[in-house]
Design a protein around this motif. Structure first.
Motif, mmCIF file in Angstrom:
data_model
loop_
_atom_site.group_PDB
_atom_site.id
_atom_site.type_symbol
_atom_site.label_atom_id
_atom_site.label_comp_id
_atom_site.label_asym_id
_atom_site.label_seq_id
_atom_site.Cartn_x
_atom_site.Cartn_y
_atom_site.Cartn_z
ATOM 1 N N LYS A 1 -9.162 12.494 -1.610
ATOM 2 C CA LYS A 1 -7.867 12.539 -2.286
ATOM 3 C C LYS A 1 -6.723 12.104 -1.366
ATOM 4 C CE LYS A 1 -8.030 16.814 -3.655
ATOM 5 N NZ LYS A 1 -7.621 18.076 -4.324
ATOM 6 N N ALA A 2 -6.922 12.229 -0.049
ATOM 7 C CA ALA A 2 -5.847 11.868 0.884
ATOM 8 C C ALA A 2 -5.707 10.363 1.056
ATOM 9 C CB ALA A 2 -6.107 12.515 2.246
ATOM 10 N N ALA A 3 -6.733 9.593 0.664
ATOM 11 C CA ALA A 3 -6.733 8.162 0.956
ATOM 12 C C ALA A 3 -5.564 7.442 0.287
ATOM 13 C CB ALA A 3 -8.062 7.547 0.524
ATOM 14 N N GLU A 4 -5.334 7.720 -1.005
ATOM 15 C CA GLU A 4 -4.257 7.026 -1.717
ATOM 16 C C GLU A 4 -2.900 7.420 -1.165
ATOM 17 O OE1 GLU A 4 -2.628 6.254 -6.297
ATOM 18 O OE2 GLU A 4 -4.331 7.591 -5.921
ATOM 19 N N TYR A 5 -2.711 8.713 -0.909
ATOM 20 C CA TYR A 5 -1.437 9.186 -0.354
ATOM 21 C C TYR A 5 -1.155 8.510 0.979
ATOM 22 C CZ TYR A 5 1.804 12.331 2.054
ATOM 23 O OH TYR A 5 2.850 12.838 2.770
ATOM 24 N N CYS A 6 -2.159 8.469 1.856
ATOM 25 C CA CYS A 6 -1.960 7.876 3.178
ATOM 26 C C CYS A 6 -1.694 6.376 3.083
ATOM 27 C CB CYS A 6 -3.180 8.151 4.053
ATOM 28 S SG CYS A 6 -3.366 9.889 4.517
ATOM 29 N N TRP A 7 -2.378 5.700 2.173
ATOM 30 C CA TRP A 7 -2.150 4.262 2.015
ATOM 31 C C TRP A 7 -0.707 3.991 1.606
ATOM 32 C CZ3 TRP A 7 -5.040 0.040 3.185
ATOM 33 C CH2 TRP A 7 -4.612 -1.190 2.667
ATOM 34 N N GLN A 8 -0.205 4.743 0.659
ATOM 35 C CA GLN A 8 1.166 4.540 0.187
ATOM 36 C C GLN A 8 2.188 4.815 1.277
ATOM 37 O OE1 GLN A 8 1.460 7.052 -3.248
ATOM 38 N NE2 GLN A 8 0.361 5.632 -4.575
ATOM 39 N N ARG A 9 1.860 5.689 2.210
ATOM 40 C CA ARG A 9 2.776 6.011 3.304
ATOM 41 C C ARG A 9 2.568 5.135 4.527
ATOM 42 N NH1 ARG A 9 4.819 11.326 3.736
ATOM 43 N NH2 ARG A 9 5.514 10.582 5.777
ATOM 44 N N GLY A 10 1.535 4.293 4.520
ATOM 45 C CA GLY A 10 1.233 3.491 5.706
ATOM 46 C C GLY A 10 0.613 4.299 6.818
ATOM 47 N N ILE A 11 -0.090 5.368 6.467
ATOM 48 C CA ILE A 11 -0.722 6.256 7.448
ATOM 49 C C ILE A 11 -2.145 5.770 7.717
ATOM 50 C CG2 ILE A 11 -1.543 8.608 7.848
ATOM 51 C CD1 ILE A 11 0.830 9.564 6.138
ATOM 52 N N ALA A 12 -2.477 5.588 8.985
ATOM 53 C CA ALA A 12 -3.759 4.983 9.356
ATOM 54 C C ALA A 12 -4.863 5.995 9.576
ATOM 55 C CB ALA A 12 -3.581 4.139 10.619
ATOM 56 N N ALA A 13 -4.537 7.272 9.770
ATOM 57 C CA ALA A 13 -5.579 8.243 10.112
ATOM 58 C C ALA A 13 -5.182 9.633 9.648
ATOM 59 C CB ALA A 13 -5.820 8.246 11.619
ATOM 60 N N THR A 14 -6.189 10.467 9.493
ATOM 61 C CA THR A 14 -5.980 11.895 9.292
ATOM 62 C C THR A 14 -6.724 12.614 10.414
ATOM 63 O OG1 THR A 14 -7.926 12.090 7.855
ATOM 64 C CG2 THR A 14 -5.795 11.673 6.794
ATOM 65 N N GLY A 15 -6.330 13.824 10.679
ATOM 66 C CA GLY A 15 -7.010 14.522 11.756
ATOM 67 C C GLY A 15 -6.581 15.966 11.882
ATOM 68 N N THR A 16 -7.308 16.678 12.687
ATOM 69 C CA THR A 16 -7.015 18.075 12.986
ATOM 70 C C THR A 16 -6.676 18.188 14.465
ATOM 71 O OG1 THR A 16 -8.557 18.816 11.278
ATOM 72 C CG2 THR A 16 -7.924 20.420 12.953
ATOM 73 N N VAL A 17 -5.630 18.940 14.763
ATOM 74 C CA VAL A 17 -5.226 19.125 16.163
ATOM 75 C C VAL A 17 -5.248 20.601 16.513
ATOM 76 C CG1 VAL A 17 -3.814 17.037 16.251
ATOM 77 C CG2 VAL A 17 -2.776 19.163 15.507
ATOM 78 N N ARG A 18 -5.505 20.868 17.773
ATOM 79 C CA ARG A 18 -5.525 22.254 18.256
ATOM 80 C C ARG A 18 -5.001 22.282 19.692
ATOM 81 N NH1 ARG A 18 -10.442 20.269 17.552
ATOM 82 N NH2 ARG A 18 -10.608 21.249 15.515
ATOM 83 N N ASN A 19 -4.661 23.484 20.138
ATOM 84 C CA ASN A 19 -4.104 23.655 21.494
ATOM 85 C C ASN A 19 -2.895 22.748 21.700
ATOM 86 O OD1 ASN A 19 -6.157 25.510 22.097
ATOM 87 N ND2 ASN A 19 -7.530 23.886 22.825
ATOM 88 N N VAL A 20 -1.922 22.900 20.817
ATOM 89 C CA VAL A 20 -0.731 22.049 20.833
ATOM 90 C C VAL A 20 0.225 22.493 21.931
ATOM 91 C CG1 VAL A 20 1.259 21.274 19.497
ATOM 92 C CG2 VAL A 20 -0.959 21.571 18.372
#
Length: 772
Positions: free
Chosen positions: A164-183
């Motif tokens: 489901k995130a693919a279309e949203y990211c495409w429309q925003r020009g977002i190239a990746a999704t990810g999880t971050v920790r120890n910020v």
């Protein structure tokens, strides 16, 4: 309203504007479609379009005044831009998917926000090959929220957007999704870091007041929405048609500058001084918002649109606006699909094209103070082109927007301009600035009070379901038609249009529901429950889901603008999260909860009570005990569970309703339906053992069809003809369970799911139950 005479004359459309609009439209269409195409095919189309663009440019050079050739050039160039942007984003997504898990450095491009699955934000990072991309990040551990511009290091694992995130990211020009920790946030020492520090101090200074005044001022002055999103005051702004006031958009800044200019004209300030002050206002806004892309676009649109107000030269404004659109779309294909850009461009274009026409009508038909007339004219003009898109995006149309804009006209610029000045002074001279911030807070309080007053009027807004494509067609046809017609103000015409609008509204609200038939409708609200029971003009909603837009769209699809009652089965968010969103949008008679929910001390029940009381008032929130019932036309809904709370309002305490319908009026039920909320097989077995329920025609399957919803024995006892499963596509819970589906299929039930069929209507007719 004092305007140059030319502003009441229909403006000509300059060729460069036709080129810009066609480029924008073709780029948006091409970039959107290219997501499903192979990169090689997109590249070929781009090369062919580039050749066509060059040919169109040559033909235009020979016919310099030909509007059609400019439009053709824009169409061809838009395809080139869309293909180039798609090829670049596809390459970035491939590279991001190959990036190894590592500790990476990010720069937030927006403030973080709380989502369904924790804190998230969009941030910019550099891949191993040196390419800079944007990634949509979810924070694995709760920590200090990051703000726009913050630089932080974190352990990250990136992947190409999927599901489901693919279309949203495409429309925003977002190239990746990810999880971050120890910020770990890294302190910035560059010039932009200093600008961010000023913004952070301004946000803190405005936030020191606390409450909704702080949230509104932070959004108005700094574009910081984290304190505003999800609050009831933001819902009130949307209901009153004033969402543009607290959004970063071209219309927002144009209206501020125009009204400030009107005040300065009334004070007989020199025109040069007035223009200078408006430019200072825009600059201050850019400083305090730290100049994100959306704010820069808004400022550019504002400067382009302002010329028609201080110079009275709309051709210059239209050309400037067209150049802005071309530059923005040509440098960033995803911008063509950006909601903020679309609303900014359409609102500003509407103001430049139609503000004079609106001012002429208002001046001829009503005697209003100058500030009120200008505010109404600006708002009406900006809405002409932006309203269809806004309706499609937010699924509601405000009917009180004209009144709300008049009443807030003196408060809005005062709160915004005053907040800009006060927060800047507070940053550099706190002892002087904080009293100014406090004074501006009183203005914000007054603004919120006026907005709430408008939002609480009956039928302040109505839900609508408008497909995006239909909205854009409506914008084009409506604006072109109005430009060609350019009607002169006539009292008879205005009266006729007003009468037609009132008649339509009354018909939709009171007449059409009477022809809806006798039916039970499972509304598609994602991973949640919402069921509509309708008969003979009466309507009862059982649960609301938690996605406001989806609920409004579903109610609009079925013409449900008035609800006699809303029954909330229990306090889980996916059953009652959108209850408060009905305020000012759908007229609700009363809210019905389990009897014990009225006194249960748990957080979920307390929140549910607050939402219910905010919607209908404390005296119209009622408890339901076993044996209680309510009628909706031919339907009689009886409460059969729970006798008393066993889980503090949890799944086992869901209100269960047995609905019986006597469609032919002979005194014998013709159909039965069981609504179970999130109750599962243990509770159902107890109801069956007590003789409260047996065979039913329609079963709302408990807990979204979880593995514990039924047993083979219960399925056999209930033997539903139709089984309704309300479930979100691709949900993380794995609902519905294969086990439950197999148990229902084994007894011959017709299984309908919202993730596959959308809305499902079960209508009572002479021939039986008709499922659609």
């Amino acid at each position: 309203m004092h305007k140059p005479p030319s502003l009441s004359v229909r403006p000509g459309i300059p060729p460069v504007l036709a080129c810009a609009l066609c480029l924008w439209a073709s780029c948006a269409a091409t970039f959107s479609l290219a997501r499903e195409c192979a990169g090689e095919a997109v590249l070929v189309v781009g090369v062919v379009s580039l050749v066509a663009t060059i040919a169109a440019a040559i033909l235009l050079w020979k016919r310099r005044t030909a509007l059609a050739w400019c439009a053709l050039l824009g169409l061809c160039a838009g395809v080139v831009c869309g293909c180039a942007g798609a090829v670049d984003l596809q390459a970035a997504q491939r590279l991001a998917s190959c990036e190894p898990a590592a500790r990476m450095r990010f720069e937030a491009v927006e403030d973080s926000s709380e989502g369904l699955y924790g804190m998230q934000c969009v941030a910019r990072t550099r891949l191993e090959d040196g390419r800079t991309v944007e990634a949509r990040l979810r924070f694995d551990d709760r920590g200090q929220p990051v703000r726009y511009g913050d630089v932080f290091q974190a352990e990250a694992s990136l992947a190409a957007p999927a599901g489901k995130a693919a279309e949203y990211c495409w429309q925003r020009g977002i190239a990746a999704t990810g999880t971050v920790r120890n910020v770990e946030v890294v302190e910035r020492h560059d010039l932009f870091g200093a600008l961010l520090a000023v913004r952070a101090q301004a946000i803190d200074a405005l936030g020191a007041q606390g409450g909704e005044r702080a949230a509104v001022l932070q959004a108005l002055v700094c574009g910081a929405r984290s304190g505003l999103d999800g609050t009831d005051v933001y819902e009130a702004f949307k209901v009153a048609g004033l969402a543009h006031v607290i959004a970063v958009s071209g219309a927002h800044l144009v209206i501020i500058c125009a009204l400030v200019g009107a005040v300065l004209r009334a004070a007989r300030a020199p025109r040069a001084f007035s223009v200078g002050m408006q430019m200072v206002l825009i600059l201050c806004y850019l400083v305090l918002s730290a100049a994100p892309v959306s704010a820069v676009r808004a400022a550019v649109m504002t400067v382009a649109g302002m010329t028609s107000f201080f110079a009275g030269r709309r051709p210059s404004s239209l050309n400037a606006l067209a150049v802005c659109i071309i530059a923005i779309v040509a440098t960033s294909a995803p911008a063509a699909l950006s909601v903020s850009f679309a609303l900014s461009a359409l609102s500003t274009l509407g103001i430049v094209l139609f503000a004079g026409l609106a001012a002429t009508w208002i001046g001829r038909l009503a005697r209003l103070p100058r500030f009120a007339a200008e505010a109404l004219a600006l708002t009406a003009a900006s809405s002409i082109m932006a309203q269809p898109l806004s309706s499609a995006l937010f699924s509601q149309v405000s009917l009180v927007a004209p009144l709300a804009n008049i009443l807030t006209a003196p408060l809005f610029p005062l709160a915004c301009a005053g907040g800009l000045v006060a927060s800047l002074v507070a940053v550099f001279a706190p002892y002087l600035g904080m009293p100014l911030v406090g004074a501006t807070g009183f203005v914000a309080d007054a603004l919120c009070a006026v907005v709430r007053f408008c939002a609480e009027m009956p039928f302040a807004s109505i839900p609508v379901a408008v497909p995006l494509a239909a909205a854009m067609v409506c914008t084009v046809v409506g604006s072109v038609g109005l430009w060609l017609w350019w009607p002169k103000p006539r009292l008879l015409l205005a009266g006729g249009l007003a009468a037609a609008a009132v008649a339509t509204a009354l018909g939709v609200a009171f007449v059409v529901p009477g022809f809806a038939g006798d039916k039970i409708v499972m509304l598609n609200v994602g991973q949640g429950d919402a069921f509509l029971v309708r008969s003979q003009g009466a309507a009862v909603l059982v649960d609301t889901g938690n996605q406001d837009r989806l609920l409004r769209e579903a109610l609009a699809r079925h013409g449900a603008y008035r609800l006699d009652a809303v029954v909330v089965t229990h306090g889980d968010d996916d059953h009652c999260g959108s209850l408060s969103s009905l305020k000012g949008t759908v007229q609700v008679g009363r809210v019905l909860l389990a009897q014990d929910a009225l006194t249960c001390p748990c957080d979920a029940c307390a929140s549910l009570r607050r939402s219910a009381e905010a919607l209908v008032g404390k005296d119209r929130v009622e408890g339901l005990a076993v044996g209680a019932g309510l009628r909706a036309g031919v339907f009689n809904l009886s409460v059969i569970w729970p006798e008393a709370f066993a889980e503090e309002g949890g799944n086992a305490d869901s209100v269960c309703l047995l609905a019986r319908a006597d469609a032919d009026g002979d005194g014998a039920p013709d159909m039965s339906a069981l609504f179970t909320g999130d109750a599962e097989h243990a509770e159902l077995a107890e109801m069956v053992a007590q003789g409260k329920v047996g065979r039913v025609d329609i079963l709302k399957v408990g807990h979204h069809g979880s593995k514990n919803a039924l047993t083979p024995e219960l399925a056999a006892v209930l033997s539903p003809r139709v089984a309704l499963v309300s479930v979100g596509a691709g949900n993380r819970y794995g609902h519905p369970a294969d086990k439950t589906i197999q148990e229902l299929a084994a007894v011959g039930a017709r299984i309908e799911r919202t993730d596959e069929a959308g809305d499902v209507s079960c209508e009572l007719r002479a021939e039986g139950i008709v499922v659609r």
